[in-house]
Enzyme design. Structure first.
Site, PDB file in Angstrom:
ATOM      1  N   GLU A  14     108.598  32.691  52.146  1.00  0.00           N
ATOM      2  CA  GLU A  14     107.460  33.453  52.634  1.00  0.00           C
ATOM      3  C   GLU A  14     106.841  34.248  51.479  1.00  0.00           C
ATOM      4  O   GLU A  14     107.499  35.108  50.895  1.00  0.00           O
ATOM      5  CB  GLU A  14     107.947  34.396  53.733  1.00  0.00           C
ATOM      6  CG  GLU A  14     106.882  35.018  54.591  1.00  0.00           C
ATOM      7  CD  GLU A  14     107.483  35.806  55.746  1.00  0.00           C
ATOM      8  OE1 GLU A  14     107.645  35.238  56.835  1.00  0.00           O
ATOM      9  OE2 GLU A  14     107.809  36.987  55.547  1.00  0.00           O
ATOM     10  N   CYS A  15     105.606  33.942  51.136  1.00  0.00           N
ATOM     11  CA  CYS A  15     104.844  34.663  50.120  1.00  0.00           C
ATOM     12  C   CYS A  15     105.543  34.619  48.757  1.00  0.00           C
ATOM     13  O   CYS A  15     105.387  33.650  48.029  1.00  0.00           O
ATOM     14  CB  CYS A  15     104.569  36.100  50.564  1.00  0.00           C
ATOM     15  SG  CYS A  15     103.198  36.875  49.672  1.00  0.00           S
TER      16      CYS A  15
END
Length: 501
Positions: A342-343
């Site tokens: 995530e990110c």
């Protein structure tokens, strides 16, 4: 089961960002904790960094209350879960009191959270450039929504005794209690960078000193007794506390096959919601944290890998220099191991970040930019993955100053439906990588699905390793050498699956 939650509570809000909410909220948490109170820290909105300071101040996990990502119906249950057994709860607001998700009215605003919690609001006002006008400002905020109960004001950045007198006189005329006055104190400012404050994990010693200074500033400038009395006026909440165990027990992996889920941590990967680890554990996983800056191997027996958000761009040289771990992550992904990135995790899985080699799991490159991408997103899974079935709808947010090229793989992770329509992220084998931050409390099946994938993969890796060893032994030394050389990824997978037995 619906229960009565009778925890005294305050919401610390402001007319706008930059007024001093974090200073006051963190200082109050620390000051009350020093008195021996069990203080439950909360943050309205999606922010990851402020809760780290809250945790230092209270000794308890900082928890987010986000009415957009989790839905208004979960705000009170999540609060009840986090504040269980506490003497006081302090909720730091987000942006200005009435600012929420763009174009969605009050949704995800501090005001909405305060109403859902039936909590009194304390307004922190930057008074550095005003005197009598502060009364008009406070009156406007108090009267804008009659359902929001503004219990008083804390004046921040007051310049002098005379300035304080003028402010107090104006607020007294308006009938607004002054609960504290803080003078300008740059010495307790916390350092920031392109996405806000520097996370606690990157500067723990300095952060402890900052929290102690904030506690002293608040203790000397605020009426703690009046604030505690105001908190005690909050009526009981009647709700069912959120629990990380709605996942059917029968669907959890058997204890003898309990998979290890390795979660990236350390200074480069600091963004995670406390409920994620709780959900993984409740789903049957053994959650183990590792630091990609220092650890040269994945935790023993890794069956699933979670790499959340943070600041890998700040640590790109160090992450790149840890070649043994980059190879281990790449081998794990190549062998089909479940990976949720995530990110920051997305950047780490890319081929490169600002020209520095990363794990190379994704056929993409990442770089820093001047443009801030920020905002809530409505998303739908556009393919089956280890996190979600095709068609699963989630809400999340983006918050980054980097870009990945291309922005989506041949099989994207998400389709955004609001505020813009586009596809984003990558799904390949067991890998799900995306910029989108999500809160799994809104969709507990995400943790259950990922844990089950980790258990299935770990068991399969052990069987594959066993079959390879058996074939090698029966075929003789030459064939055995060939079998052992079949694939470094398979050998890595076998090692990772050991704990799944």
């Amino acid at each position: 089961m619906v229960t009565s939650v009778d925890v005294p509570r305050l919401v610390i809000a402001a007319p706008s960002s930059g007024s001093g909410k974090t200073t006051v909220a963190t200082g109050l948490m620390a000051a009350f904790a020093e008195r021996g109170l069990a203080v439950s820290p909360h943050k309205a909105g999606p922010d990851y960094i402020d809760p780290g300071y809250h945790a230092l101040a209270t000794g308890r996990p900082g928890r987010n209350l986000d009415a957009f990502m989790c839905g208004p119906e979960l705000v009170a249950p999540l609060f009840a879960h986090g504040s269980a057994g506490c003497d006081l709860a302090v909720v730091e607001g987000v942006m200005g009191l009435y600012d929420g998700a763009a174009g969605r009215g009050e949704l995800a605003s501090t005001a909405q959270v305060a109403k859902l919690l039936r909590a009194p609001v304390v307004l922190v006002v930057d008074a550095s450039s005003q005197s009598r006008s502060v009364a008009a400002l406070a009156h406007g905020f108090a009267s804008f929504d009659p359902q929001v109960r503004l219990g008083g004001v804390i004046l921040n950045k007051v310049g002098s005794d005379r300035h304080e007198v003028m402010l107090r006189e104006a607020l007294e005329e308006a009938g607004m209690p002054v609960l504290g006055v803080l003078r300008r104190a740059p010495q307790v400012a916390t350092p920031s960078r392109h996405l806000g404050l520097v996370p606690v994990a990157e500067r723990r010693a300095d952060a402890l000193a900052s929290v102690a200074a904030l506690a002293e500033q608040v203790r000397s400038g605020c009426d703690l007794e009046a604030l505690l009395a105001l908190a005690r006026t909050a009526p009981p909440l009647h709700c069912e506390p959120w629990s990380p165990v709605p996942w059917p027990q029968q669907s959890r992996p058997a204890r003898e096959r309990r998979p290890v889920v390795a979660v990236a941590g350390g200074p480069a990967f600091t963004f995670s919601y406390a409920e994620h680890a709780e959900l993984l554990t409740a789903a049957g996983a053994e959650v183990v944290t590792f630091d990609p800056l220092r650890d040269e191997a994945l935790p023993e027996g890794t069956g699933g890998l979670v790499i959340g958000g943070g600041f890998p761009e700040v640590y790109a040289p160090e992450l790149s220099a840890n070649e043994p771990l980059r190879r281990a992550v790449a081998a794990f992904a190549e062998a089909g191991g479940p990976v949720a990135a995530e990110c920051a995790g997305l950047l780490y899985l890319a081929r490169s970040l600002d020209g520095k080699p990363m794990c190379g799991v994704l056929d993409a490159d990442a770089r820093m930019t001047e443009r801030l991408t920020l905002g809530y997103r409505d998303a739908v899974a556009v393919s089956d993955s280890v996190l979600a079935a095709n068609g699963t709808r989630l809400r999340g947010h983006e918050f980054h100053r980097t870009v990945v090229e291309p922005g989506a793989g041949a099989v994207p992770a998400w389709g955004f439906t609001h505020p813009e329509r586009r596809v984003e992220g990558f799904v390949a084998g067991g890998v799900h990588a995306s910029y989108l931050h999500t809160h799994w409390a809104a969709q507990p099946s995400v943790a259950g699905r990922f844990t089950q994938a980790a258990a299935d993969w770990a068991a399969g890796a052990v069987r594959a390793l066993g079959a390879s060893a058996t074939a090698a032994a029966s075929a003789g030394p030459v064939a055995g050498t060939a079998a052992r050389a079949v694939s470094p990824a398979v050998q890595a997978a076998g090692s990772a699956g050991a704990a799944g037995r």
